[in-house]
Scaffold this motif. Structure first.
Motif, PDB file in Angstrom:
ATOM      1  N   HIS A 139       0.824  -1.213   0.000  1.00  0.00           N
ATOM      2  CA  HIS A 139       0.000   0.000   0.000  1.00  0.00           C
ATOM      3  C   HIS A 139       0.859   1.264   0.000  1.00  0.00           C
ATOM      4  CE1 HIS A 139       1.105   0.853   4.165  1.00  0.00           C
ATOM      5  NE2 HIS A 139       0.982  -0.442   4.384  1.00  0.00           N
ATOM      6  N   GLY A 140       0.179   2.405  -0.143  1.00  0.00           N
ATOM      7  CA  GLY A 140       0.837   3.695  -0.110  1.00  0.00           C
ATOM      8  C   GLY A 140       0.815   4.339   1.262  1.00  0.00           C
ATOM      9  N   LEU A 141       1.288   5.582   1.334  1.00  0.00           N
ATOM     10  CA  LEU A 141       1.372   6.328   2.583  1.00  0.00           C
ATOM     11  C   LEU A 141       0.001   6.449   3.223  1.00  0.00           C
ATOM     12  CD1 LEU A 141       3.086   8.060   4.528  1.00  0.00           C
ATOM     13  CD2 LEU A 141       2.553  10.037   3.073  1.00  0.00           C
ATOM     14  N   LEU A 142      -0.078   6.080   4.503  1.00  0.00           N
ATOM     15  CA  LEU A 142      -1.290   6.136   5.319  1.00  0.00           C
ATOM     16  C   LEU A 142      -2.362   5.156   4.867  1.00  0.00           C
ATOM     17  CD1 LEU A 142      -1.431  10.019   5.745  1.00  0.00           C
ATOM     18  CD2 LEU A 142      -0.543   8.338   7.380  1.00  0.00           C
ATOM     19  N   HIS A 179       7.581  18.047  -0.784  1.00  0.00           N
ATOM     20  CA  HIS A 179       6.657  17.762   0.323  1.00  0.00           C
ATOM     21  C   HIS A 179       5.253  18.231  -0.053  1.00  0.00           C
ATOM     22  CE1 HIS A 179       9.935  17.459   3.637  1.00  0.00           C
ATOM     23  NE2 HIS A 179      10.355  16.982   2.495  1.00  0.00           N
ATOM     24  N   GLY A 180       4.242  17.444   0.320  1.00  0.00           N
ATOM     25  CA  GLY A 180       2.891  17.825  -0.053  1.00  0.00           C
ATOM     26  C   GLY A 180       1.810  17.295   0.862  1.00  0.00           C
ATOM     27  N   HIS A 181       2.140  16.913   2.095  1.00  0.00           N
ATOM     28  CA  HIS A 181       1.155  16.309   2.992  1.00  0.00           C
ATOM     29  C   HIS A 181       0.913  17.128   4.258  1.00  0.00           C
ATOM     30  CE1 HIS A 181       2.068  12.862   0.397  1.00  0.00           C
ATOM     31  NE2 HIS A 181       0.922  12.354   0.787  1.00  0.00           N
ATOM     32  N   ASP A 182       1.233  18.419   4.212  1.00  0.00           N
ATOM     33  CA  ASP A 182       1.094  19.244   5.421  1.00  0.00           C
ATOM     34  C   ASP A 182      -0.347  19.276   5.922  1.00  0.00           C
ATOM     35  OD1 ASP A 182       3.770  19.748   5.264  1.00  0.00           O
ATOM     36  OD2 ASP A 182       3.581  21.794   4.498  1.00  0.00           O
ATOM     37  N   ARG A 183      -1.312  19.448   5.013  1.00  0.00           N
ATOM     38  CA  ARG A 183      -2.715  19.504   5.430  1.00  0.00           C
ATOM     39  C   ARG A 183      -3.169  18.165   6.001  1.00  0.00           C
ATOM     40  NH1 ARG A 183      -6.654  19.908   1.972  1.00  0.00           N
ATOM     41  NH2 ARG A 183      -5.410  19.118   0.239  1.00  0.00           N
ATOM     42  N   LEU A 240      10.724   9.723   2.763  1.00  0.00           N
ATOM     43  CA  LEU A 240       9.716   9.210   1.835  1.00  0.00           C
ATOM     44  C   LEU A 240       9.693   9.983   0.517  1.00  0.00           C
ATOM     45  CD1 LEU A 240       6.735   8.574   4.276  1.00  0.00           C
ATOM     46  CD2 LEU A 240       8.513   6.984   3.520  1.00  0.00           C
ATOM     47  N   MET A 241      10.214  11.189   0.523  1.00  0.00           N
ATOM     48  CA  MET A 241      10.251  12.010  -0.694  1.00  0.00           C
ATOM     49  C   MET A 241      11.436  11.658  -1.588  1.00  0.00           C
ATOM     50  SD  MET A 241       7.532  13.818  -0.437  1.00  0.00           S
ATOM     51  CE  MET A 241       6.843  12.343   0.349  1.00  0.00           C
ATOM     52  N   SER A 262      -3.670  12.459 -12.772  1.00  0.00           N
ATOM     53  CA  SER A 262      -2.662  12.581 -11.720  1.00  0.00           C
ATOM     54  C   SER A 262      -1.394  13.207 -12.278  1.00  0.00           C
ATOM     55  CB  SER A 262      -2.335  11.198 -11.143  1.00  0.00           C
ATOM     56  OG  SER A 262      -1.231  11.268 -10.266  1.00  0.00           O
ATOM     57  N   ASP A 263      -0.675  13.937 -11.413  1.00  0.00           N
ATOM     58  CA  ASP A 263       0.607  14.516 -11.829  1.00  0.00           C
ATOM     59  C   ASP A 263       1.787  13.826 -11.157  1.00  0.00           C
ATOM     60  OD1 ASP A 263       0.308  15.390  -9.249  1.00  0.00           O
ATOM     61  OD2 ASP A 263       0.446  17.535  -9.704  1.00  0.00           O
ATOM     62  N   TYR A 264       1.560  12.609 -10.645  1.00  0.00           N
ATOM     63  CA  TYR A 264       2.633  11.886  -9.969  1.00  0.00           C
ATOM     64  C   TYR A 264       3.621  11.246 -10.944  1.00  0.00           C
ATOM     65  CZ  TYR A 264       1.094  12.160  -5.085  1.00  0.00           C
ATOM     66  OH  TYR A 264       0.787  12.597  -3.824  1.00  0.00           O
ATOM     67  N   VAL A 265       3.159  10.908 -12.153  1.00  0.00           N
ATOM     68  CA  VAL A 265       4.054  10.304 -13.156  1.00  0.00           C
ATOM     69  C   VAL A 265       3.866  11.085 -14.456  1.00  0.00           C
ATOM     70  CG1 VAL A 265       4.792   8.212 -14.340  1.00  0.00           C
ATOM     71  CG2 VAL A 265       3.746   8.045 -12.073  1.00  0.00           C
ATOM     72  N   THR A 266       4.636  12.150 -14.608  1.00  0.00           N
ATOM     73  CA  THR A 266       4.544  12.980 -15.796  1.00  0.00           C
ATOM     74  C   THR A 266       5.508  12.471 -16.870  1.00  0.00           C
ATOM     75  OG1 THR A 266       6.185  14.496 -14.878  1.00  0.00           O
ATOM     76  CG2 THR A 266       3.862  14.999 -14.450  1.00  0.00           C
ATOM     77  N   ASP A 267       5.269  12.883 -18.099  1.00  0.00           N
ATOM     78  CA  ASP A 267       6.115  12.421 -19.198  1.00  0.00           C
ATOM     79  C   ASP A 267       7.581  12.794 -18.992  1.00  0.00           C
ATOM     80  OD1 ASP A 267       3.956  11.281 -20.448  1.00  0.00           O
ATOM     81  OD2 ASP A 267       3.679  12.888 -21.915  1.00  0.00           O
ATOM     82  N   ASP A 268       7.831  13.959 -18.351  1.00  0.00           N
ATOM     83  CA  ASP A 268       9.229  14.356 -18.180  1.00  0.00           C
ATOM     84  C   ASP A 268       9.950  13.534 -17.112  1.00  0.00           C
ATOM     85  OD1 ASP A 268       8.055  15.397 -15.928  1.00  0.00           O
ATOM     86  OD2 ASP A 268       8.619  17.485 -16.302  1.00  0.00           O
TER      87      ASP A 268
END
Length: 274
Positions: A32-35, A130-134, A199-200, A221-227
């Motif tokens: 599984h993923g985070l959390l 980082h993107g999990h502050d909220r 984790l980053m 999703s923008d987790y796996v972009t072409d670049d």
């Protein structure tokens, strides 16, 4: 492979070998993923276990697994490898979502002889911001608020997290503390937050994994972009990319049938499959 770091005994779900299956294909290990947790994958396991043994793990500080400091990909992948040894599994297919994708990539780089193929769901082997502050703020509010029921828990999370789907996902980590009559988090939040910078980072290991690899990504999703694909293919040179329409980062929940079919087709093309 000799253990490089101390390992934890992970909780897991194990479907066992399907009855009447004379072919006995290699198992599928799901991470599984985070959390998240193994429980998030139960509906998928019911589909895949008809044709092969499926093991879904709870990573350290998640689900019903022990809590401990250290969230590096080497530490988490060593935990998974120790579980394989415990179960007597010499080789398996591996599927990981998000953080779990980086864990299975780490397993493949550290112990390629244990990995028949790799399925990576909506993550690239690159460093992220980082993107999990909220999310962490919402979980801290949940801890402090001591909700008595899931409605109260949702209200507390909503103070920091607008998206209801995200709140419902986070609420899967709640369990009832019978002594106090409140809902509490079963995750090791302190350990996860302390280990979050790791984790980053890139997956563990020094060598590319040259076995068959499928990356499933969500079109929204923008987790796996072409670049990111050139760097991905440096680490995973035999990668094929499939994009699922009308799906974001939680593509296995948003498009479950399409996700299950993509996994089935990929595994059916591997040498162990009937």
């Amino acid at each position: 492979m000799s253990r490089q770091v101390p390992t934890l005994s992970l909780h897991y779900l194990d479907s066992g070998v399907p009855e009447g299956n004379t072919h006995n294909p290699l198992p599928l290990v799901v991470v599984h993923g985070l959390l998240g947790s193994a429980d998030n994958w139960r509906s998928h396991l019911k589909v895949w276990q008809a044709s092969r043994r499926v093991i879904a793990v709870d990573l350290r500080n998640h689900g019903r697994s022990p809590h401990a400091k250290g969230m590096s990909y080497r530490e988490m992948s060593e935990d998974v490898l120790a579980l394989l040894e415990q179960l007597g599994i010499e080789k398996a297919h591996f599927l990981g979502h998000s953080m779990g994708g980086k864990v299975v990539i780490s397993v493949a780089r550290l112990a390629p002889q244990r990995v028949a193929s790799l399925l990576v769901a909506d993550i690239a082997p690159v460093a992220y911001s980082h993107g999990h502050d909220r999310v962490f703020a919402g979980l801290r509010r949940l801890e402090a608020g001591k909700p008595r029921n899931r409605r109260e828990a949702d209200e507390l999370l909503a103070e920091h997290i607008e998206e209801r789907a995200v709140r419902l996902f986070l609420a899967t980590n709640l369990e009832r503390n019978e002594g106090e009559g409140v809902l509490t988090l079963r995750i090791g939040l302190d350990e996860i937050m302390e280990g979050y910078p790791d984790l980053m980072q890139l997956p563990a290991g020094d060598q590319p994994y040259e076995g068959p690899t499928l990356i499933l990504r969500g079109a929204n999703s923008d987790y796996v972009t072409d670049d990111m694909l050139p760097a991905t293919r440096e680490m995973l040179p035999c990668t094929r990319v499939v994009t699922l329409k009308n799906a974001g980062h939680w593509l296995h929940a948003e498009q479950p049938e399409a996700f299950q079919e993509a996994v089935r087709v990929f595994l059916a093309a591997q040498p162990d499959s009937a």
